[in-house]
Design an enzyme around this catalytic site. Structure first.
Site, PDB file in Angstrom:
ATOM      1  N   GLU A 103      48.737  30.188 -42.490  1.00 38.53           N
ATOM      2  CA  GLU A 103      49.242  30.125 -41.108  1.00 38.53           C
ATOM      3  C   GLU A 103      48.219  30.723 -40.132  1.00 38.53           C
ATOM      4  OE1 GLU A 103      53.013  31.958 -42.395  1.00 38.53           O
ATOM      5  OE2 GLU A 103      53.963  30.421 -41.156  1.00 38.53           O
ATOM      6  N   GLU A 123      56.104  30.115 -49.289  1.00 37.39           N
ATOM      7  CA  GLU A 123      57.200  30.996 -48.842  1.00 37.39           C
ATOM      8  C   GLU A 123      58.547  30.627 -49.449  1.00 37.39           C
ATOM      9  OE1 GLU A 123      54.783  29.893 -46.958  1.00 37.39           O
ATOM     10  OE2 GLU A 123      54.208  31.347 -45.429  1.00 37.39           O
TER      11      GLU A 123
HETATM   12  C1  LIG Z   1      47.422  35.316 -54.413  1.00 35.45           C
HETATM   13  C2  LIG Z   1      47.729  34.969 -55.831  1.00 35.45           C
HETATM   14  C3  LIG Z   1      47.537  33.464 -56.071  1.00 35.45           C
HETATM   15  C4  LIG Z   1      46.751  35.743 -56.751  1.00 35.45           C
HETATM   16  O1  LIG Z   1      47.064  35.491 -58.092  1.00 35.45           O
HETATM   17  P1  LIG Z   1      46.385  36.342 -59.270  1.00 35.45           P
HETATM   18  O2  LIG Z   1      46.902  35.768 -60.543  1.00 35.45           O
HETATM   19  O3  LIG Z   1      44.934  36.405 -59.047  1.00 35.45           O
HETATM   20  O4  LIG Z   1      46.893  37.821 -59.095  1.00 35.45           O
HETATM   21  P2  LIG Z   1      48.361  38.395 -59.135  1.00 35.45           P
HETATM   22  O5  LIG Z   1      49.364  37.371 -58.826  1.00 35.45           O
HETATM   23  O6  LIG Z   1      48.533  39.158 -60.397  1.00 35.45           O
HETATM   24  O7  LIG Z   1      48.332  39.384 -57.900  1.00 35.45           O
HETATM   25  C5  LIG Z   1      47.476  40.515 -57.896  1.00 35.45           C
HETATM   26  C6  LIG Z   1      48.193  41.650 -57.224  1.00 35.45           C
HETATM   27  O8  LIG Z   1      48.389  41.323 -55.847  1.00 35.45           O
HETATM   28  C7  LIG Z   1      49.753  41.441 -55.503  1.00 35.45           C
HETATM   29  N1  LIG Z   1      50.041  40.435 -54.471  1.00 35.45           N
HETATM   30  C8  LIG Z   1      49.719  39.150 -54.492  1.00 35.45           C
HETATM   31  N2  LIG Z   1      50.095  38.541 -53.362  1.00 35.45           N
HETATM   32  C9  LIG Z   1      50.668  39.494 -52.599  1.00 35.45           C
HETATM   33  C10 LIG Z   1      51.244  39.494 -51.301  1.00 35.45           C
HETATM   34  N3  LIG Z   1      51.301  38.379 -50.547  1.00 35.45           N
HETATM   35  N4  LIG Z   1      51.739  40.641 -50.850  1.00 35.45           N
HETATM   36  C11 LIG Z   1      51.676  41.779 -51.577  1.00 35.45           C
HETATM   37  N5  LIG Z   1      51.128  41.850 -52.812  1.00 35.45           N
HETATM   38  C12 LIG Z   1      50.627  40.714 -53.297  1.00 35.45           C
HETATM   39  C13 LIG Z   1      50.493  41.178 -56.802  1.00 35.45           C
HETATM   40  O9  LIG Z   1      51.768  41.727 -56.764  1.00 35.45           O
HETATM   41  C14 LIG Z   1      49.585  41.892 -57.785  1.00 35.45           C
HETATM   42  O10 LIG Z   1      49.849  43.266 -57.659  1.00 35.45           O
HETATM   43  P3  LIG Z   1      49.912  44.213 -58.938  1.00 35.45           P
HETATM   44  O11 LIG Z   1      50.246  45.547 -58.402  1.00 35.45           O
HETATM   45  O12 LIG Z   1      50.956  43.645 -59.819  1.00 35.45           O
HETATM   46  O13 LIG Z   1      48.570  44.109 -59.574  1.00 35.45           O
HETATM   47  C15 LIG Z   1      49.162  35.351 -56.214  1.00 35.45           C
HETATM   48  O14 LIG Z   1      49.280  36.737 -56.242  1.00 35.45           O
HETATM   49  C16 LIG Z   1      50.200  34.823 -55.285  1.00 35.45           C
HETATM   50  O15 LIG Z   1      50.639  33.706 -55.431  1.00 35.45           O
HETATM   51  N6  LIG Z   1      50.632  35.652 -54.328  1.00 35.45           N
HETATM   52  C17 LIG Z   1      51.735  35.349 -53.445  1.00 35.45           C
HETATM   53  C18 LIG Z   1      51.306  34.414 -52.358  1.00 35.45           C
HETATM   54  C19 LIG Z   1      52.451  34.171 -51.430  1.00 35.45           C
HETATM   55  O16 LIG Z   1      53.543  33.850 -51.841  1.00 35.45           O
HETATM   56  N7  LIG Z   1      52.213  34.312 -50.151  1.00 35.45           N
HETATM   57  C20 LIG Z   1      53.222  34.163 -49.134  1.00 35.45           C
HETATM   58  C21 LIG Z   1      53.716  35.487 -48.729  1.00 35.45           C
HETATM   59  S1  LIG Z   1      55.109  35.405 -47.632  1.00 35.45           S
HETATM   60  C22 LIG Z   1      54.395  34.992 -46.154  1.00 35.45           C
HETATM   61  O17 LIG Z   1      53.227  34.874 -46.051  1.00 35.45           O
HETATM   62  C23 LIG Z   1      55.364  34.857 -45.024  1.00 35.45           C
HETATM   63  C24 LIG Z   1      54.706  34.267 -43.800  1.00 35.45           C
HETATM   64  O18 LIG Z   1      55.152  32.983 -43.540  1.00 35.45           O
HETATM   65  C25 LIG Z   1      54.923  35.155 -42.627  1.00 35.45           C
HETATM   66  C26 LIG Z   1      56.348  35.205 -42.139  1.00 35.45           C
HETATM   67  C27 LIG Z   1      56.496  36.166 -40.996  1.00 35.45           C
HETATM   68  C28 LIG Z   1      57.072  37.411 -41.546  1.00 35.45           C
HETATM   69  C29 LIG Z   1      57.611  38.188 -40.429  1.00 35.45           C
HETATM   70  C30 LIG Z   1      58.664  39.030 -40.948  1.00 35.45           C
HETATM   71  C31 LIG Z   1      59.609  39.267 -39.840  1.00 35.45           C
HETATM   72  C32 LIG Z   1      60.969  39.226 -40.328  1.00 35.45           C
HETATM   73  C33 LIG Z   1      61.886  38.607 -39.312  1.00 35.45           C
HETATM   74  C34 LIG Z   1      63.267  38.907 -39.653  1.00 35.45           C
HETATM   75  C35 LIG Z   1      63.811  39.876 -38.688  1.00 35.45           C
HETATM   76  C36 LIG Z   1      64.741  40.733 -39.376  1.00 35.45           C
HETATM   77  C37 LIG Z   1      65.785  41.175 -38.402  1.00 35.45           C
HETATM   78  O19 LIG Z   1      65.568  41.169 -37.203  1.00 35.45           O
HETATM   79  O20 LIG Z   1      66.858  41.535 -38.907  1.00 35.45           O
END
Ligand SMILES: CC(C)(COP(=O)(O)OP(=O)(O)OC[C@H]1O[C@@H](n2cnc3c(N)ncnc32)[C@H](O)[C@@H]1OP(=O)(O)O)[C@@H](O)C(=O)NCCC(=O)NCCSC(=O)C[C@@H](O)CCCCCCCCCCCCC(=O)O
Length: 711
Positions: A103, A123
């Protein structure tokens, strides 16, 4: 955080820094805001490039932050501000651009990616939608049809796929020359573009909605994704963004989002395995396997051969029955070819040789036995293997529940024996239970765990007890389903309740698919049924339902015989239809045993099936057969069709409330005192007594209780 540097000339480079995946934490977002400001203020800078440290652009929003209050600059206005600037901004993508990472890139004016980079909006798999403008910008760039597919599935693709959708620019000019030429950025601001839609847009949206509802029954996020894309197709950008925000708020506060985010982390937690002995993933060295053998080429063995070959391992596939061997040597290469094609592998990497001679395994480093589920046969195979294999060969069994330690006992190196319990079809299903016995060495466990990972499996280390984790919990679940039939329910009623909960198949449909003779054989081996066993409803001191045995005795073994709990078009038929025979059979059975059928509410069906299974999960944790609730939940999500948006059985217990689960188990146990599986586990009672801590705290609690001998 994000660092700022000036490249020679007029380009500012902003580098996201948040290992391991440069997730958009509050500090990273603040860093982006500050560095973009700096670039805008610097008169020498005419263009900006955003990249990520260590060859990874960005893994999206920082999922860990979702559990607490949102601090730091919000993503939506941050990305909007980047899109609005009048100096060209390019995203230079290496590694991954996922979720919020993509994004962010969509807010930039240009996107350039390494050929191996993976991009996507996953997501939906976390119970969310692309809520930083992704649901509105992506369809404006690549069209509604392609965006619907990407956003509702969360699928990730490489850059060649996205180049073909014109998401990535093949830049003939460098970023700085774009700026020098004074080219207008107006057409590069995706929020200003119309959304390209096919002529039959309403029909496309309707069909997609039907498809996502069918694919993930009861899941909220896929439906919300379609709704957000409807807005993109029909509303101006600003109103589309309002819709995106509203839908995101609903999802964000839903239990499903919490469950799916928990499932994301539990999948990673199980990779960091530890055993009661103290051996763990970070202190145990794994061997790298290049030559393996599989003994027994029935359904399971064939799938295992394919799974190994797909990872590039040379496999000796052994079957002593000539007919079965001939069939397997035809079928397995075709399976391999098909699966390699499905995974877009040009040529199947591994080499398979077929043999009827057990001696041919003498050169391999690891053997997986996959013969019939019969202890005496397996013992015979292990005795043979230990005499023909080189010293140091790892000997594994694909048993689904037999004692690994008994197998180890007949070998020369019991430390090199572990269970590798695959799930059918073994080349497709993601789960692998790695079973350690009391004598299994850390090296053997580490090797099996790593091999599972290489095969693309979610490997979970489990202790050696009858049925291990998955099948041990399945037993009380199946048992309750059978008791419910005795008491008045029909297979369809039970299945409908479970499918409504989100299982792809109810328990009876699932049993018909796997073959009713599988459980029948296990019960015979356990002395619960068979010649000479009296046909009563109490066996080995507890309530027993002979119903499934009698269905088998009638020659109804499920789909393979065209009849089971349902009827099918013929042997191998797939479509289950209710069968009058079953209703007559149940009535006769109840009459014979003096049982009066009653009407059973869906809540009772769900509680008795699920809570009996969950209760056994607590017993398993108490017995240290699983290291934590995440292990059990990963097993159920990846191996047993537990709906991912309910997190897993143990997570679900926490969401329902441990007090409520305890109270309902007590109630059902009171009504059925002859069913030990309904007696609440000590661990459940202890957790409720200390105030029902969240599932993330159970592991620590259990370890403390164990130290103080409370469990
Ligand atoms: C990236 C990967 C493909 C890497 O894979 P790989 O195999 O290399 O490694 P691991 O999967 O083992 O990961 C290593 C390590 O990293 C951690 N990790 C990975 N991704 C994330 C992440 N995104 N955040 C945090 N940590 C992450 C993982 O846990 C491992 O850690 P460890 O300690 O175990 O070693 C693969 O990891 C992967 O696929 N990751 C996820 C990718 C993903 O799904 N991304 C999307 C994330 S969600 C997002 O981006 C949302 C957006 O659209 C933004 C939305 C806006 C949000 C605003 C929030 C406001 C809320 C509004 C509600 C209001 C509430 C109210 O008012 O009441």
């Amino acid at each position: 955080m994000a660092t700022y540097s000036r490249l020679p000339g007029s380009v500012a480079l902003i580098t996201l820094q948040n290992p391991p995946v440069n997730a958009l934490s509050a500090a990273v977002r603040q860093g982006i805001v500050d560095t973009v400001q700096r670039a805008l203020k610097d008169p020498k800078v005419t263009s900006v490039v955003i990249c990520g440290q260590n060859g990874k652009f960005c893994g999206g929003a920082d999922i860990r932050e979702f559990a607490g209050p949102m601090l730091g600059p919000p993503l939506v206005p941050m990305i909007h501000a980047i899109e609005a600037v009048d100096k060209p901004v390019a995203a230079a993508i290496e590694g991954v651009a996922l979720g919020g990472g993509l994004e962010l890139a969509l807010g930039c004016h240009y996107r350039i990616a390494h050929s191996k980079a993976l991009l996507g909006l996953p997501e939906v798999t976390l119970g969310l939608l692309p809520g930083a403008g992704g649901s509105q910008r992506l369809p404006r760039l690549i069209g509604l049809t392609a965006a619907l597919d990407l956003i509702t599935t969360g699928r990730q693709h490489d850059s060649s796929f996205f180049s073909s959708l014109h998401l990535l620019c093949v830049c003939s000019q460098s970023i700085s020359s774009v700026c020098v030429s004074g080219q207008s950025l107006d057409s590069r601001r995706l929020s200003t573009l119309p959304c390209p839609c096919p002529p039959d847009v309403d029909s496309l949206l309707d069909k997609t909605m039907v498809k996502v509802r069918q694919r993930s029954r009861g899941a909220l996020a896929p439906v919300a994704c379609v709704q957000a894309l409807m807005a993109a197709a029909s509303l101006p950008y600003t109103q589309g963004m309002e819709k995106e925000r509203d839908l995101l708020t609903t999802l964000f506060n839903s239990g499903q989002a919490r469950a799916l985010q928990y499932a994301f982390f539990s999948q990673r937690v199980v990779g960091k395995w530890s055993l009661p002995s103290g051996a763990s993933w970070d202190n145990s060295a794994a061997r790298t396997i290049s030559k393996a053998a599989v003994i027994g080429l029935g359904t399971m063995g064939r799938g295992i051969v394919v799974a190994l070959a797909l990872t590039g391992i040379s496999v000796v596939a052994v079957e002593t029955q000539e007919k079965q061997l001939a069939e397997a040597s035809q079928v397995v290469p075709a399976m391999l070819q098909r699966e390699a094609g499905r995974r877009s592998l040009a040529t199947p990497p591994g080499v398979i040789s077929f043999s009827s001679n057990l001696q041919d395994v003498c050169e391999v480093e690891l053997v997986i036995e996959a013969v019939f589920e019969d202890m005496s046969l397996k013992l015979q195979v292990f005795r043979h293997l230990t005499s023909v294999c080189r010293p140091g060969t790892l000997l594994c069994s694909n048993t689904s529940g037999l004692d690994i330690d008994r197998l180890a006992a007949v070998t020369q190196s019991p430390g090199l024996v572990v269970g590798m319990h695959f799930f059918a079809p073994a080349h497709v299903m993601k789960l692998l239970e790695v079973v350690y016995g009391p004598r299994s060495s850390p090296e053997a466990v580490a090797t099996a765990m790593q091999l599972g990972k290489r095969m693309g499996k979610v490997s979970v280390a489990v202790g050696n007890c009858p049925g291990f984790v998955g099948n041990r919990m399945l037993k009380p679940y199946l048992e309750q389903a059978n008791f419910l039939l005795e008491e008045g329910a029909t297979p369809q009623q039970v299945d409908e309740v479970l499918e409504e909960f989100g299982f792809p198949m109810g328990v009876f449909r699932m049993s018909d698919l796997s073959g009713l003779d599988v459980g029948w054989r296990i019960r015979k081996e356990a002395g619960l049924t068979g010649p000479g066993v009296e046909s009563t409803r109490t066996r080995q001191g507890r309530r027993y339902s002979p119903l499934p045995d009698q269905v088998c005795e009638a020659g109804r073994l499920g789909q393979k015989t065209g009849r089971g709990w349902y009827q099918y078009d013929g042997p191998g038929g797939r479509v289950a239809r209710s069968d009058h025979w079953v209703n007559i059979f149940l009535e006769a059975y109840r009459a014979e045993h003096g049982l009066v059928a009653r009407s059973i509410a869906p809540e009772e069906i769900l509680e008795r099936c699920l809570y009996a299974l969950i209760n056994e999960g607590f017993n398993i944790l108490q017995d240290a057969m699983a290291a934590g609730p995440e292990d059990i939940d990963a097993i159920y999500v990846f191996g047993y069709g537990w709906p991912r948006h309910h997190g897993g059985p143990m997570f679900h217990a926490g969401q329902v409330g441990l007090g409520r689960i305890l109270e309902r188990l007590q109630h059902h146990h009171h009504n059925h005192p002859d069913v030990p599986h309904l007696k609440p586990s000590t661990l459940l009672r202890r957790l409720v007594a200390v105030g029902s801590p969240p599932v993330q705290k159970w592991r620590e609690f259990i370890n403390k209780e164990r130290v103080h001998s409370q469990l």
